[in-house]
Design a protein around this motif. Structure first.
Motif, PDB file in Angstrom:
ATOM      1  N   PHE A 255     -14.380  -7.739  -1.979  1.00 42.55           N
ATOM      2  CA  PHE A 255     -13.528  -7.657  -0.785  1.00 42.55           C
ATOM      3  C   PHE A 255     -12.594  -8.859  -0.808  1.00 42.55           C
ATOM      4  CE2 PHE A 255     -12.132  -8.018   3.449  1.00 42.55           C
ATOM      5  CZ  PHE A 255     -12.527  -6.934   4.226  1.00 42.55           C
TER       6      PHE A 255
ATOM      7  N   ILE B 125      -5.304  -6.796   2.169  1.00 39.29           N
ATOM      8  CA  ILE B 125      -6.729  -6.517   1.973  1.00 39.29           C
ATOM      9  C   ILE B 125      -6.862  -5.714   0.691  1.00 39.29           C
ATOM     10  CG2 ILE B 125      -8.742  -5.285   2.887  1.00 39.29           C
ATOM     11  CD1 ILE B 125      -7.073  -5.729   5.662  1.00 39.29           C
TER      12      ILE B 125
ATOM     13  N   ILE C 131      -2.160   3.933  14.457  1.00 38.10           N
ATOM     14  CA  ILE C 131      -3.048   3.144  13.598  1.00 38.10           C
ATOM     15  C   ILE C 131      -3.302   1.769  14.207  1.00 38.10           C
ATOM     16  CG2 ILE C 131      -3.393   2.185  11.286  1.00 38.10           C
ATOM     17  CD1 ILE C 131      -1.309   4.250  10.313  1.00 38.10           C
TER      18      ILE C 131
ATOM     19  N   PHE D 244       3.541  -1.267   7.053  1.00 35.59           N
ATOM     20  CA  PHE D 244       2.153  -0.934   6.689  1.00 35.59           C
ATOM     21  C   PHE D 244       2.158  -0.151   5.375  1.00 35.59           C
ATOM     22  CE2 PHE D 244      -1.634   2.007   7.652  1.00 35.59           C
ATOM     23  CZ  PHE D 244      -2.510   1.156   6.999  1.00 35.59           C
TER      24      PHE D 244
ATOM     25  N   GLN E 187     -13.329  -5.236   7.611  1.00 38.83           N
ATOM     26  CA  GLN E 187     -12.043  -4.620   7.893  1.00 38.83           C
ATOM     27  C   GLN E 187     -12.299  -3.302   8.597  1.00 38.83           C
ATOM     28  OE1 GLN E 187      -9.034  -5.906   7.568  1.00 38.83           O
ATOM     29  NE2 GLN E 187      -8.323  -4.099   8.658  1.00 38.83           N
TER      30      GLN E 187
ATOM     31  N   ILE F 239       0.138  -5.558   5.121  1.00 41.80           N
ATOM     32  CA  ILE F 239       0.647  -5.369   6.479  1.00 41.80           C
ATOM     33  C   ILE F 239       1.541  -6.550   6.820  1.00 41.80           C
ATOM     34  CG2 ILE F 239      -0.016  -5.260   8.902  1.00 41.80           C
ATOM     35  CD1 ILE F 239      -2.770  -4.130   7.644  1.00 41.80           C
TER      36      ILE F 239
ATOM     37  N   MET G 185      -5.819  -1.798  13.494  1.00 42.73           N
ATOM     38  CA  MET G 185      -6.737  -2.412  12.533  1.00 42.73           C
ATOM     39  C   MET G 185      -7.321  -3.700  13.109  1.00 42.73           C
ATOM     40  SD  MET G 185      -4.687  -1.754   8.994  1.00 42.73           S
ATOM     41  CE  MET G 185      -6.057  -1.683   7.886  1.00 42.73           C
TER      42      MET G 185
ATOM     43  N   PHE H 248      -9.419 -10.688   1.302  1.00 39.90           N
ATOM     44  CA  PHE H 248      -8.646 -10.714   2.545  1.00 39.90           C
ATOM     45  C   PHE H 248      -7.685 -11.899   2.450  1.00 39.90           C
ATOM     46  CE2 PHE H 248      -7.866 -12.497   6.729  1.00 39.90           C
ATOM     47  CZ  PHE H 248      -7.475 -11.384   7.449  1.00 39.90           C
TER      48      PHE H 248
ATOM     49  N   ILE I 179     -10.447   0.083  10.643  1.00 40.60           N
ATOM     50  CA  ILE I 179      -9.209   0.837  10.882  1.00 40.60           C
ATOM     51  C   ILE I 179      -9.501   2.005  11.808  1.00 40.60           C
ATOM     52  CG2 ILE I 179      -9.497   2.145   8.704  1.00 40.60           C
ATOM     53  CD1 ILE I 179      -6.381   2.234   8.621  1.00 40.60           C
TER      54      ILE I 179
END
Lengths: 269, 660
Positions: A180, A159, B530, A119, B557, A149, B532, A182, B559
């Motif tokens: 944004f 992201i 964590i 991460f 998104q 990730i 997500m 992704f 988290i």
């Protein structure tokens, strides 16, 4: 000729902002920017700042597009540097775009760090200055944030949020877009990576990006990509020779035609 | 009264100190259940109901099948399997013993554990409890304020009596499982008084012959919800099998902020051999409109808002008296059979303006429910009669094993069947004017789990203005796959075809409207701290008439970061774009505990929010949420009195929870 310059100036104002906002690098363009989850070189500061935390040696990068679509007034160039530390990686970058009537310069500093195994997080703070002849110049600070990730050893996810501060240069416009990104990368077959990404920019339809990279030899990579909104396709190669990585890409825009880009990364000890 | 409330809600928390139970797990489960909601109403009642069940856990070694079935997602076969396993072992004293039951999926076991108490607990009579002074008294306090930071037009023009703050305060005092006192006050934005809405109850459990006794506000759930049910129930969604049959909770002490459709009075039930009997009586005033000429009720107002003179004039002007009795016979593991009689009477008659409107002021309902299981097949349903027409729903479910189940359900709710307190399963609200057949399927394999439903429905009357039938159908395919313990991928596709009434050249006509929704989601746990979630969703609305096709898109998104057990953060950013409100998208949000938010997103914009929760070591929990909606192309948000100048709508909320 002077008239042509004014036409290009209008083109820059209409299209140029979106050109300059797209992540850059010959590798990235060859993949149609589908590699948002696999940004791992010195250009990460402009692409996905989380990628800086994946860099484990000093790198210097140069990128130059001399005359996009045959128009030298649209030329742009980047120079970046990344220094990895034990607490994370720091980067600095500079880019210039346009010509004497319309000029856009960016100064950026970025930081990327591994938060947990698999991460990675990164931030880029960039200062953009736009100068228009006879109108003066104005600058603004904005921030990009990204994450990468590794979901499994074969699937990666990325992201990127561009301009999370929603900074703008003029009062009424969305002139520094908030975007944004992704993306996913799939490394299901040895030496072959498939990339896909979705870009959603305020006021525009979502754009789908697809790309693939094949390591045909240890030092030679072939790349291909395609995207929508606007329709485009691209390809390129990457050559790694000792401490140098040279990348070339050719891309085709549905309305503007074909163009070429070159990138160079120097790996330092 | 106000001084007392001030003491209870603001001073007591600083005197009484104890750790608060963590409600995170059940909040996550609720989020999953409510993800499919296609309304921006807050599902607060269901949240409060589940919280009530968590606060009143079931002693597994003393529970009956019926008691276990009130736990969400526990059907009769599951409850029977638990009872059989308990009897085999002579009692269940640990979670591990529960996990060893064959035939129940590990996911379901983990879901139901929070609702159970293992081992034996000492039973106190009510009078014993009183004598044992105030030992083991639990006190729970919740106080919340919500403030929209951008002033709406009505507040700028000083149109409303009160401030734009929303206040919520709740107190629960309970002792063991024997007695519980609850009181709640709420003020909506614009209302003047902090106690504009007040609800309260005293509930006593297991005292002598009486199983449950509630004085004050309560809800009644019976059968499948055709005659009496609470406000909230899960609708069609990814839980394609577990939505039917419903498990009724019987008498539920009411402590929620919905200002209508609860009952106020007295309710009690008791067991005698295999019988359970209950009786209830309620008298309260509802908001509404009474026609000054005819003196008849033209509408019942359910929004609970009393902000200006017009709304206050309609406050609590319709008298409703309600009473009823139920009797239920339990056949043990095989099933049960129930009967209900209830009568509603209103202070004024209703205006009968269309076939769908009620007529008169007195309504009686007789209802029967049944629930029978043979091996792996369950038959269940309810039929209710109002003296003129019937409403019926009948289900058969085949729970072949924990990896495969099929459900069929037929419903037929007559056009004349009107009931303010019903909440039957269907395509639309109201348990009225609908015929439908539902098929659900669940299959779990090594490659993931697959859920499917197909529902066809018909409305004998299309609308008040259009007395001809309309019809439609819809199906869902939901696939989820967990390649490893930290990663889950989900895909959902919904296709719905519905006839709607539209106006073409001043003529009402029926046209087909097809809506499609595709959602892809990834949920991944990156570390112990964590988690997500990423989502991409598309919606397509395609009318068959000359109206244009519409599209919508959403990407978000999310988290969650919890660096310690006492500290939790959650953030989400959403980008969305849709052609209009018709192609809107929903995203169910995490919020303060007890608040459910499911905003409709349309047009072009960004929404983001941030929540934080801090549990002190002395029983106090502080939480906050900041949310922001930004629509760059708009000059105004909202319309009418709720219109905001500008393109930004932001809200700040704070909550204080305290448990002794």
């Amino acid at each position: 000729m002077k008239q042509c310059k004014y036409v290009f100036s209008i083109l820059l104002l209409c299209f140029g902002i979106s050109f300059s906002q797209e992540p850059h690098g010959a590798k990235q363009i060859a993949l149609s920017h589908a590699d948002i989850s696999a940004s791992d070189d010195v250009f990460s500061i402009f692409n996905n700042p989380a990628g800086m935390s994946l860099i484990n040696n000093r790198q210097i990068g140069f990128f130059y597009s001399p005359a996009p679509y045959g128009v030298k007034e649209l030329s742009y160039a980047y120079a970046t540097y990344c220094e990895p530390f034990s607490f994370g990686s720091l980067s600095g970058g500079f880019s210039i775009y346009g010509y004497e009537l319309y000029k856009e310069t960016n100064f950026a500093i970025g930081f990327g760090r591994m938060i947990a195994p698999n991460f990675y997080l990164g931030l880029t703070a960039a200062y953009r200055n736009i100068s228009i002849k006879n109108y003066g110049s104005k600058g603004v600070l904005f921030i990009n944030a990204g994450t990468i990730i590794k979901l499994t050893n074969k699937i990666g996810l990325g992201i990127l949020l561009e301009n999370i501060t929603r900074s703008k240069i003029s009062n009424d416009s969305n002139d520094i877009p908030t975007v944004f990104w992704f993306g996913l990368d799939l490394n299901l077959v040895k030496d072959f990576i498939f990339y896909t990404a979705i870009k959603k920019e305020l006021n525009y339809n979502p754009s789908l990006r697809l790309g693939a990279e094949y390591s045909i030899l240890e030092f030679l990579k072939l790349r291909i990509g395609a995207g929508s909104e606007p329709n485009n396709y691209s390809s390129g190669i990457g050559i790694l020779y000792q401490f140098l990585q040279a990348d070339y890409s050719i891309s085709s825009h549905a309305d503007l035609g074909v163009t070429h880009q070159f990138g160079l990364i120097i790996f330092l000890k | 009264m106000k001084i007392f409330l001030c003491y209870v809600f603001f001073i007591l928390p600083f005197i009484l100190i104890k750790a608060q139970a963590d409600t995170t797990s059940f909040q996550n489960k609720l989020n999953d259940l409510l993800e499919d909601a296609t309304t921006d109403k807050e599902g607060v009642e269901y949240y409060d109901l589940v919280e009530y069940l968590l606060q009143n856990k079931i002693v597994i070694n003393k529970s009956s099948i019926k008691e276990l079935m009130v736990i969400p997602n526990v059907d009769r076969l599951t409850a029977a399997a638990i009872i059989r396993h308990r009897n085999l072992l002579g009692g269940l004293n640990s979670e591990e013993q529960l996990r060893a039951i064959e035939g129940i999926s590990p996911e379901l076991i983990e879901q139901i554990i929070p609702f159970l108490i293992f081992g034996d607990t000492k039973k106190f009579s009510f009078f014993d409890s009183i004598q044992k002074s105030f030992e083991d008294i639990n006190i729970s306090i919740r106080s919340r304020t919500i403030n929209d930071l951008q002033k709406e037009k009505a507040f700028k023009e000083n149109k409303y009596y009160g401030s734009d703050f929303k206040f919520y305060n709740r107190l629960i005092i309970s002792k063991e499982k024997t007695i519980r006192l609850g009181i709640l006050t709420e003020k909506d934005p614009g209302e003047q008084s902090l106690t504009d809405f007040t609800t309260f109850h005293i509930a006593i459990k297991e005292s002598g012959m009486i199983n449950n006794l509630v004085l004050g506000d309560f809800l009644i759930e019976f059968g499948q919800g055709l005659a009496l049910w609470s406000r909230y129930s899960a609708g069609k969604g990814i839980e394609t099998i577990k939505i039917l049959p419903r498990s009724s909770n019987g008498i539920i002490p009411y402590l929620s902020s919905d200002e209508n459709l609860f009952l106020r009075g007295i309710a009690a039930d008791f067991n005698f051999a295999n019988f359970n009997f209950s009786a209830f009586a309620s008298s309260r005033l509802l908001d509404g409109n009474i026609d000054p000429v005819t003196n008849k009720i033209s509408s019942i107002k359910l929004d609970g808002l009393h902000r200006d003179s017009s709304e206050v004039a309609h406050k609590r002007i319709i008298k409703e008296n309600l009473f009823g009795i139920t009797a239920e016979y339990n056949f043990g593991e095989i099933g049960n059979f129930g009967l209900l009689f209830t009568n509603f009477s209103y202070g004024n008659e209703f205006e009968h303006q269309s076939l769908l409107d009620p007529a008169g002021n007195n309504f009686s309902f007789i209802s029967t429910s049944y629930n029978i299981s043979f091996n792996k097949v369950g038959f269940n349903g309810e039929t209710s009669y109002n003296g003129k027409s019937f409403a019926t729903i009948n289900n058969v479910d085949f729970s072949i094993d924990k990896n495969f189940a099929v459900l069929f359900s037929y419903r037929n709710y007559a056009t004349e069947y009107w009931n303010l307190h019903s909440n039957g399963f269907g395509e639309k609200d109201g348990t009225q004017n609908e015929i439908g057949f539902y098929t659900g399927l669940y299959l779990k394999t090594d490659l993931g789990s697959l859920s499917f439903y197909y529902d066809q429905f018909k409305f004998p009357i299309a609308s008040d203005k259009f007395p001809f039938p309309s019809k439609g159908n819809g199906f869902l395919i939901y696939y989820s796959f967990k390649p490893n313990i930290n990663l889950e991928m989900r895909l959902k596709y919904i296709n719905k075809l519905k006839e709607t009434v539209t106006t073409i050249e001043n003529q009402f006509v029926l046209t087909n409207l097809r809506s499609q929704n595709i959602r892809a989601e990834l949920q991944y746990k990156l570390s112990k701290y964590i988690q997500m979630k990423s989502r991409i969703e598309f919606v397509n609305i395609a009318p068959s008439s000359s109206q244009p096709e519409e599209k919508g898109f959403l990407i978000f998104q999310d988290i969650k970061y919890s660096p310690a057990t006492y500290l939790a953060f959650n953030g989400r950013i959403i980008f969305f774009r849709s052609d209009s409100y018709n192609s809107r998208l929903y995203e169910f949000e995490n919020d303060l505990v007890g608040v459910m938010t499911n905003p409709a997103l349309y047009g072009e914009g960004i929404r983001w929010y941030f929540t934080a929760r801090y549990n002190t070591n002395f029983g106090l929990t502080l939480s906050m949420k900041y949310s922001e909606l930004f629509k760059p192309n708009e000059k105004f948000l909202g319309s009418g009195d709720s219109m905001i100048n500008g393109n930004l709508d932001n809200r700040l909320s704070f909550q204080l929870d305290f448990q002794l």
